[in-house]
Motif scaffolding. Structure first.
Motif, PDB file in Angstrom:
ATOM      1  N   GLY A   1       0.833  -1.195   0.000  1.00  0.00           N
ATOM      2  CA  GLY A   1       0.000   0.000   0.000  1.00  0.00           C
ATOM      3  C   GLY A   1       0.864   1.240   0.000  1.00  0.00           C
ATOM      4  O   GLY A   1       2.066   1.183   0.248  1.00  0.00           O
ATOM      5  N   VAL A   2       0.250   2.338  -0.296  1.00  0.00           N
ATOM      6  CA  VAL A   2       0.957   3.607  -0.343  1.00  0.00           C
ATOM      7  C   VAL A   2       0.503   4.444   0.842  1.00  0.00           C
ATOM      8  O   VAL A   2      -0.689   4.621   1.066  1.00  0.00           O
ATOM      9  CB  VAL A   2       0.657   4.349  -1.669  1.00  0.00           C
ATOM     10  CG1 VAL A   2       1.413   5.661  -1.722  1.00  0.00           C
ATOM     11  CG2 VAL A   2       1.006   3.478  -2.860  1.00  0.00           C
ATOM     12  N   ARG A   3       1.472   4.947   1.596  1.00  0.00           N
ATOM     13  CA  ARG A   3       1.167   5.748   2.777  1.00  0.00           C
ATOM     14  C   ARG A   3       1.238   7.225   2.401  1.00  0.00           C
ATOM     15  O   ARG A   3       2.239   7.680   1.859  1.00  0.00           O
ATOM     16  CB  ARG A   3       2.152   5.438   3.896  1.00  0.00           C
ATOM     17  CG  ARG A   3       1.999   4.015   4.421  1.00  0.00           C
ATOM     18  CD  ARG A   3       3.064   3.669   5.436  1.00  0.00           C
ATOM     19  NE  ARG A   3       3.023   4.498   6.621  1.00  0.00           N
ATOM     20  CZ  ARG A   3       2.236   4.276   7.676  1.00  0.00           C
ATOM     21  NH1 ARG A   3       1.411   3.223   7.669  1.00  0.00           N
ATOM     22  NH2 ARG A   3       2.264   5.058   8.726  1.00  0.00           N
ATOM     23  N   ALA A   4       0.157   7.953   2.724  1.00  0.00           N
ATOM     24  CA  ALA A   4       0.100   9.373   2.397  1.00  0.00           C
ATOM     25  C   ALA A   4      -0.279  10.176   3.629  1.00  0.00           C
ATOM     26  O   ALA A   4      -1.194   9.815   4.361  1.00  0.00           O
ATOM     27  CB  ALA A   4      -0.921   9.616   1.295  1.00  0.00           C
ATOM     28  N   VAL A   5       0.433  11.257   3.834  1.00  0.00           N
ATOM     29  CA  VAL A   5       0.065  12.245   4.835  1.00  0.00           C
ATOM     30  C   VAL A   5      -0.593  13.389   4.078  1.00  0.00           C
ATOM     31  O   VAL A   5      -0.119  13.801   3.022  1.00  0.00           O
ATOM     32  CB  VAL A   5       1.300  12.757   5.614  1.00  0.00           C
ATOM     33  CG1 VAL A   5       0.970  14.001   6.426  1.00  0.00           C
ATOM     34  CG2 VAL A   5       1.831  11.667   6.524  1.00  0.00           C
ATOM     35  N   VAL A   6      -1.704  13.885   4.611  1.00  0.00           N
ATOM     36  CA  VAL A   6      -2.423  14.991   3.981  1.00  0.00           C
ATOM     37  C   VAL A   6      -2.390  16.182   4.927  1.00  0.00           C
ATOM     38  O   VAL A   6      -2.710  16.068   6.107  1.00  0.00           O
ATOM     39  CB  VAL A   6      -3.882  14.597   3.651  1.00  0.00           C
ATOM     40  CG1 VAL A   6      -4.647  15.780   3.083  1.00  0.00           C
ATOM     41  CG2 VAL A   6      -3.895  13.418   2.670  1.00  0.00           C
ATOM     42  N   VAL A   7      -1.990  17.336   4.368  1.00  0.00           N
ATOM     43  CA  VAL A   7      -1.912  18.573   5.121  1.00  0.00           C
ATOM     44  C   VAL A   7      -2.849  19.577   4.457  1.00  0.00           C
ATOM     45  O   VAL A   7      -2.722  19.838   3.260  1.00  0.00           O
ATOM     46  CB  VAL A   7      -0.472  19.142   5.120  1.00  0.00           C
ATOM     47  CG1 VAL A   7      -0.399  20.426   5.929  1.00  0.00           C
ATOM     48  CG2 VAL A   7       0.521  18.106   5.631  1.00  0.00           C
ATOM     49  N   GLY A   8      -3.803  20.106   5.204  1.00  0.00           N
ATOM     50  CA  GLY A   8      -4.706  21.079   4.621  1.00  0.00           C
ATOM     51  C   GLY A   8      -5.837  21.430   5.558  1.00  0.00           C
ATOM     52  O   GLY A   8      -5.922  20.925   6.673  1.00  0.00           O
ATOM     53  N   ALA A   9      -6.738  22.302   5.054  1.00  0.00           N
ATOM     54  CA  ALA A   9      -7.790  22.794   5.937  1.00  0.00           C
ATOM     55  C   ALA A   9      -9.065  23.214   5.208  1.00  0.00           C
ATOM     56  O   ALA A   9      -9.968  23.733   5.835  1.00  0.00           O
ATOM     57  CB  ALA A   9      -7.257  23.993   6.732  1.00  0.00           C
TER      58      ALA A   9
END
Length: 127
Positions: A14-22
């Motif tokens: 699997g691919v690990r993603a961190v999401v930064v936003g608002a």
């Protein structure tokens, strides 16, 4: 050949993603990742309540983070030692910065194993 091995690793692990936003575009990305096979989102970073005034289109990302099984954390400063440590601890392959009114520094950009992606208002499907 190396790219092919990388693709096989992604399929298995699997691919690990961190999401930064608002904002709304961040929500769109999280919704896409929720329905995407093979993607894991261990961490969603958003603004702390004291800074919600920075965006007129702020979206509460807590429900989507919960649906994804992601930890929701607040970050007032993208490049602080605390924020960098949280992102590193998530061991992301990708970091998506979407709907975020802060510049990300070199230390932040160097965290992801594969490639960090800074996405503006137009979210492109990378799936």
């Amino acid at each position: 050949m190396a790219r092919r091995e990388e693709e096989k690793r992604e399929e298995v692990m699997g691919v690990r993603a961190v999401v930064v936003g608002a904002v709304g575009s961040t929500q769109v990305l999280l919704e896409e990742l929720l329905g995407a096979p093979g993607w894991q989102v261990p961490l969603v970073l958003t603004l702390p309540p004291a800074l919600h005034g920075r965006h007129s289109d702020l979206v509460d990302l807590a429900p989507l983070a919960g649906d994804l099984g992601a930890r929701l954390e607040h970050a007032g400063q993208t490049n602080s030692a605390q924020t960098l440590a949280m992102v590193r601890a998530a061991e992301p392959d990708y970091v998506f910065v979407v709907g975020w009114s802060q510049i990300v520094g070199e230390d932040f950009l160097s965290i992801a194993d594969l490639a960090p992606d800074e996405v503006g208002p137009m979210v492109q499907k990378a799936l």
